[in-house]
Design an enzyme around this catalytic site. Structure first.
Site, mmCIF file in Angstrom:
data_model
loop_
_atom_site.group_PDB
_atom_site.id
_atom_site.type_symbol
_atom_site.label_atom_id
_atom_site.label_comp_id
_atom_site.label_asym_id
_atom_site.label_seq_id
_atom_site.Cartn_x
_atom_site.Cartn_y
_atom_site.Cartn_z
ATOM 1 N N TRP A 1 -3.594 -2.133 -1.441
ATOM 2 C CA TRP A 1 -3.445 -3.457 -2.061
ATOM 3 C C TRP A 1 -4.022 -4.412 -1.032
ATOM 4 O O TRP A 1 -3.437 -4.624 0.030
ATOM 5 C CB TRP A 1 -1.968 -3.757 -2.342
ATOM 6 C CG TRP A 1 -1.743 -5.029 -3.075
ATOM 7 C CD1 TRP A 1 -1.746 -5.201 -4.435
ATOM 8 C CD2 TRP A 1 -1.469 -6.324 -2.524
ATOM 9 N NE1 TRP A 1 -1.499 -6.512 -4.748
ATOM 10 C CE2 TRP A 1 -1.326 -7.224 -3.600
ATOM 11 C CE3 TRP A 1 -1.331 -6.814 -1.226
ATOM 12 C CZ2 TRP A 1 -1.046 -8.582 -3.425
ATOM 13 C CZ3 TRP A 1 -1.060 -8.158 -1.048
ATOM 14 C CH2 TRP A 1 -0.921 -9.026 -2.138
ATOM 15 N N LYS B 1 7.975 -12.201 -16.662
ATOM 16 C CA LYS B 1 7.602 -10.884 -17.208
ATOM 17 C C LYS B 1 6.333 -10.999 -18.041
ATOM 18 O O LYS B 1 5.412 -10.221 -17.906
ATOM 19 C CB LYS B 1 8.773 -10.395 -18.072
ATOM 20 C CG LYS B 1 9.112 -8.986 -18.038
ATOM 21 C CD LYS B 1 9.962 -8.480 -16.909
ATOM 22 C CE LYS B 1 9.512 -8.800 -15.517
ATOM 23 N NZ LYS B 1 10.422 -8.356 -14.489
ATOM 24 N N CYS C 1 0.851 -1.187 0.000
ATOM 25 C CA CYS C 1 0.000 0.000 0.000
ATOM 26 C C CYS C 1 0.888 1.239 0.000
ATOM 27 O O CYS C 1 2.056 1.178 0.374
ATOM 28 C CB CYS C 1 -0.878 0.036 1.233
ATOM 29 S SG CYS C 1 -1.775 -1.490 1.492
ATOM 30 N N LYS D 1 4.027 -2.975 -6.467
ATOM 31 C CA LYS D 1 5.481 -2.877 -6.326
ATOM 32 C C LYS D 1 5.820 -2.947 -4.853
ATOM 33 O O LYS D 1 5.116 -2.396 -4.027
ATOM 34 C CB LYS D 1 5.909 -1.522 -6.897
ATOM 35 C CG LYS D 1 7.391 -1.380 -7.136
ATOM 36 C CD LYS D 1 7.731 -1.775 -8.520
ATOM 37 C CE LYS D 1 9.205 -1.577 -8.842
ATOM 38 N NZ LYS D 1 9.635 -2.479 -9.905
ATOM 39 N N ASN E 1 -0.321 0.265 6.311
ATOM 40 C CA ASN E 1 0.278 -0.681 5.368
ATOM 41 C C ASN E 1 0.839 -1.810 6.221
ATOM 42 O O ASN E 1 1.583 -1.560 7.166
ATOM 43 C CB ASN E 1 1.399 0.033 4.596
ATOM 44 C CG ASN E 1 2.067 -0.884 3.592
ATOM 45 O OD1 ASN E 1 1.565 -1.970 3.299
ATOM 46 N ND2 ASN E 1 3.184 -0.445 3.056
ATOM 47 N N GLY E 2 0.480 -3.050 5.930
ATOM 48 C CA GLY E 2 0.983 -4.171 6.728
ATOM 49 C C GLY E 2 -0.160 -5.079 7.141
ATOM 50 O O GLY E 2 -1.260 -4.990 6.601
ATOM 51 N N GLU F 1 12.911 -15.501 -16.171
ATOM 52 C CA GLU F 1 12.525 -14.089 -16.097
ATOM 53 C C GLU F 1 11.580 -13.723 -17.243
ATOM 54 O O GLU F 1 10.605 -12.984 -17.053
ATOM 55 C CB GLU F 1 13.796 -13.219 -16.125
ATOM 56 C CG GLU F 1 13.577 -11.721 -16.186
ATOM 57 C CD GLU F 1 12.860 -11.139 -14.975
ATOM 58 O OE1 GLU F 1 12.606 -11.863 -14.001
ATOM 59 O OE2 GLU F 1 12.534 -9.939 -15.020
ATOM 60 N N HIS G 1 11.184 -33.841 -20.676
ATOM 61 C CA HIS G 1 10.789 -34.518 -19.441
ATOM 62 C C HIS G 1 9.409 -34.070 -18.964
ATOM 63 O O HIS G 1 9.080 -34.264 -17.798
ATOM 64 C CB HIS G 1 11.837 -34.270 -18.355
ATOM 65 C CG HIS G 1 13.199 -34.767 -18.748
ATOM 66 N ND1 HIS G 1 13.500 -36.101 -18.860
ATOM 67 C CD2 HIS G 1 14.315 -34.103 -19.112
ATOM 68 C CE1 HIS G 1 14.753 -36.242 -19.264
ATOM 69 N NE2 HIS G 1 15.267 -35.035 -19.422
ATOM 70 N N GLU H 1 3.171 -11.738 -15.841
ATOM 71 C CA GLU H 1 2.699 -10.688 -14.932
ATOM 72 C C GLU H 1 2.078 -9.502 -15.661
ATOM 73 O O GLU H 1 1.172 -8.882 -15.139
ATOM 74 C CB GLU H 1 3.787 -10.249 -13.941
ATOM 75 C CG GLU H 1 4.938 -9.502 -14.515
ATOM 76 C CD GLU H 1 5.979 -9.133 -13.464
ATOM 77 O OE1 GLU H 1 5.627 -8.920 -12.309
ATOM 78 O OE2 GLU H 1 7.162 -9.043 -13.834
ATOM 79 N N ARG I 1 2.300 1.335 -5.916
ATOM 80 C CA ARG I 1 2.472 0.486 -4.739
ATOM 81 C C ARG I 1 1.217 -0.305 -4.390
ATOM 82 O O ARG I 1 1.249 -1.210 -3.561
ATOM 83 C CB ARG I 1 2.859 1.350 -3.528
ATOM 84 C CG ARG I 1 4.182 2.037 -3.687
ATOM 85 C CD ARG I 1 4.532 2.738 -2.415
ATOM 86 N NE ARG I 1 4.787 1.777 -1.357
ATOM 87 C CZ ARG I 1 5.982 1.355 -0.997
ATOM 88 N NH1 ARG I 1 7.048 1.812 -1.600
ATOM 89 N NH2 ARG I 1 6.122 0.489 -0.028
HETATM 90 C C1 F6R Z 1 8.680 -8.844 -11.087
HETATM 91 C C2 F6R Z 1 9.051 -8.141 -9.888
HETATM 92 C C3 F6R Z 1 9.009 -8.883 -8.598
HETATM 93 C C4 F6R Z 1 10.133 -8.394 -7.665
HETATM 94 C C5 F6R Z 1 10.023 -9.055 -6.298
HETATM 95 C C6 F6R Z 1 11.163 -8.644 -5.389
HETATM 96 O O1 F6R Z 1 8.799 -8.029 -12.206
HETATM 97 O O2 F6R Z 1 9.360 -6.987 -9.916
HETATM 98 O O3 F6R Z 1 9.095 -10.255 -8.800
HETATM 99 O O4 F6R Z 1 11.362 -8.692 -8.248
HETATM 100 O O5 F6R Z 1 8.810 -8.711 -5.716
HETATM 101 O O6 F6R Z 1 11.197 -7.260 -5.240
HETATM 102 P P1 F6R Z 1 12.457 -6.516 -4.664
HETATM 103 O O7 F6R Z 1 13.546 -6.642 -5.676
HETATM 104 O O8 F6R Z 1 12.019 -5.115 -4.453
HETATM 105 O O9 F6R Z 1 12.832 -7.214 -3.387
#
Ligand code: F6R
Length: 617
Positions: A74, A494, A2, A612, A100-101, A490, A513, A497, A27
């Protein structure tokens, strides 16, 4: 997760808060709200949906108060509804609180408060905390012990709380005052010109001030229009340290790009230059880092490394593992931070522990760091956000210096983590048996990365055209080997998501496999195809897909001769040093996912269900 904002000053708080929430929206973006103190009460607006939805409601209410708080949510406890949006108001109407939490013992507290006559309108743990503050406030009046009653009631409430929080609280009896506190959830106080701002993230306050105080866990800040003071939960006074944010508002803006993800992909050459700046030794054969707080002799004692991270950063750790084992001949173990915390893994005495985190606030990674430190390990952090919890709690570390990353899907922070992993491998290799000449070549290769990335970015229109042809697929495989296997992981992450296409990453040889069962003409496979010893093996895996009518997209180094007709699409990347290949291969993978998501009309900067910086377990 959040986003939290607070304002105490002379201006109308609501418009400043709404503007800050727009910057914080990455966020968390399922609901938003704002509350201000005015006319002896609390005026507020909160709505499920994006900040803009709430902003329209707030604009109609013509808020005039100069003290306020705001939130982007969030959801953790309770669905996405207007009632569950923050701020929450205590049932006696005296307090407004944002959080937040997660309050883990909220149900016991709620039961207790119900017996005391408090009532609840939402399903959230936050409303419980808000009423707990109100309960202590009522008691505090009775106790009348001479302390600031607002601060005391928040402090007392928090002493009964288990879980994590970043909170800000207003009380109708204290116009022009705000109390905030944190435990495992970031909070920054901005010290402005005749005003104070509170935020969970510097991007929310940088338009008004660059002078900030990073609050620590267990601290409460009491802000008035004239000053602020910090105490701990045990009432010890804290002398605040005012830091200065080094980046500017422009770094947190789109600057002509359509999305933050696009901007962050295209600013990678510059970001990588910033990550490297000043970090090569004068003799040009190795890396150097200022903040590791460990001497070369101490590094020589290390005979194993452990890395912990989550998500994309975990993929960067897997690449670091490959490069450190390959170039420094040291064994490396990589763990998901969330697993490491509870796994009771045996670590050797001479293990050096690294955590990687863009935000420096990911609760699982922070938990892994604390667990490793608790058991006596020295922990180093690779981290982007200056002053973050992880940066502060680690014994030493390396900042990524890529500026704010706002797109929810990590891009520039990822390639910068790859670069730093490669630099750590170089540094450790040169302390062991890597020759001077090999070191010089390695350094030259790293210095050339920004230009290689520029070159690939010029090919973006071709990648966009490929993306258009495959945007309707419902499944994708990403396949790579050795240091490119994590890039395949990755790529799959990507794509899923931001475009919501089901995608999986595998080591190319593993398809036979199991995953090959997925192959049809509707399931494309993206192969990462470097020149060199495993080229023929990868070509064999491509043949296996082709034989089953699976479309093949090859991201192949220049000069690798693919059998005619084997790949339906070829995206070329420059031939390069092994240490930089993962970075170079990441760029088309990012662009492909980005353009596919765009083609599908997805909101790439705010993908559904994501946020994020994941500050809840
Ligand atoms: C995917 C992404 C997440 C972060 C993960 C860790 O694109 O951004 O998988 O990599 O949440 O985040 P940090 O690096 O901030 O610890």
């Amino acid at each position: 997760m959040c986003g939290i904002v607070g304002y105490v000053g002379q201006q109308k708080a609501a418009s400043i808060i709404v503007e800050a929430l727009r910057r914080l929206e990455y966020r968390g973006y399922d609901s938003a709200g704002v509350a201000v103190l005015q006319d002896g009460g609390i005026a507020f607006a909160k709505k499920a949906g994006r900040v803009e939805v709430m902003a329209k409601v707030a604009a109609q209410r013509h808020f005039t108060g100069t003290t306020g708080i705001g939130h982007t949510r969030w959801a953790t406890h309770g669905g996405v509804t207007d009632a569950n949006a923050h701020p929450h108001i205590s049932s006696d109407g005296k307090f407004a609180l944002i959080h937040n939490g997660v309050i883990e013992n909220y149900s016991q507290i709620k039961k207790f408060l119900l017996t005391k006559g408090y009532t609840f309108l939402s399903e959230t743990d936050t409303e419980v905390l808000c009423n707990l503050v109100a309960y202590h406030y009522a008691k505090e009046i009775a106790d009348n012990n001479g302390h600031n009653r607002l601060l005391e009631s928040v402090r007392k409430a928090l002493r009964h709380v288990e879980g994590t929080y970043g909170i800000a609280v207003l009380c109708v009896d204290f116009p022009g005052e705000m109390v905030a506190a944190r435990k495992a959830s970031p909070l920054i106080l901005g010290v402005g010109d005749g005003e104070y701002l509170l935020a969970s993230d510097a991007s929310a306050l940088i338009s008004r001030t660059r002078n900030v105080v990073y609050l620590k866990d267990g601290e409460l800040v009491h802000v008035t229009t004239a000053n602020f003071s910090i105490i701990t939960l045990d009432q010890a006074d804290v002398s605040p340290v005012v830091d200065r944010i080094t980046w500017s508002i422009a770094d947190a803006e789109l600057n002509g790009y359509g999305t933050f993800m696009e901007k962050e992909i295209f600013e990678q050459p510059q970001a990588l230059e910033n990550t490297m700046r000043g970090r090569f030794a004068e003799d040009g054969s190795t890396a150097q880092f200022g903040g590791l707080n460990l001497s070369a002799a101490e590094f020589r004692q290390v005979d194993r490394l452990a890395f912990c991270a989550c998500g994309t950063a975990w993929h960067a750790c897997l690449v670091a593992e490959h490069l450190i084992e390959r170039f420094a001949r040291l064994p490396v173990e990589v763990d998901y931070a969330s697993e490491f915390r509870y796994r009771n893994s045996p670590l050797d005495r001479r293990t050096l522990f690294f955590v990687m985190s863009q935000s420096g606030e990911t609760i699982d990674t922070l938990g892994a760091l604390r667990e490793a430190k608790r058991t006596g390990y020295r922990v180093l952090a690779i981290n982007n956000v200056v002053g973050s919890s992880i940066a502060r709690e680690a014994d030493g570390g390396i900042y990524q210096h890529v500026g704010p990353e706002i797109g929810v899907a990590s891009t520039k922070a990822f390639t910068s983590q790859l670069l730093l992993g490669a630099m750590v491998a170089l540094y450790l290799g040169r302390l062991r048996d890597m020759s001077f000449n090999d070191g010089v070549q390695y350094v030259e290769a790293l210095k050339g990365v920004p230009d290689l990335v520029r070159q690939i970015l010029k090919g973006a229109p071709h990648i966009q055209a490929v993306a258009k042809r495959y945007a309707k697929a419902t499944d994708f495989l990403f396949l790579g080997r050795l240091s490119l296997f994590p890039i395949a992981l990755e790529g799959a992450l990507k794509l899923k998501e931001i475009s919501y296409i089901h995608a999986e990453g595998y080591p190319a040889a593993e398809i036979k496999h199991g995953p090959i069962a997925l192959i049809t003409d509707k399931c494309p496979s993206v192969f990462l195809v470097p020149k060199g010893e495993i080229f023929n093996k990868i070509v064999s895996s491509m043949q296996e897909i082709k034989a089953r009518k699976g479309p093949v997209i090859a991201i192949a180094t220049e000069g690798s001769e693919l059998p005619p007709g084997l790949a339906d699409e070829v995206i070329r990347i420059p031939d390069c040093h092994e240490a930089v290949l993962p970075i170079v291969a990441s760029i088309p993978v990012q662009l492909l996912s980005y353009y596919i998501a765009l083609e599908r009309g997805c909101d790439v900067d705010k993908p559904r269900n994501l946020a994020k910086s994941v500050t809840v377990e």
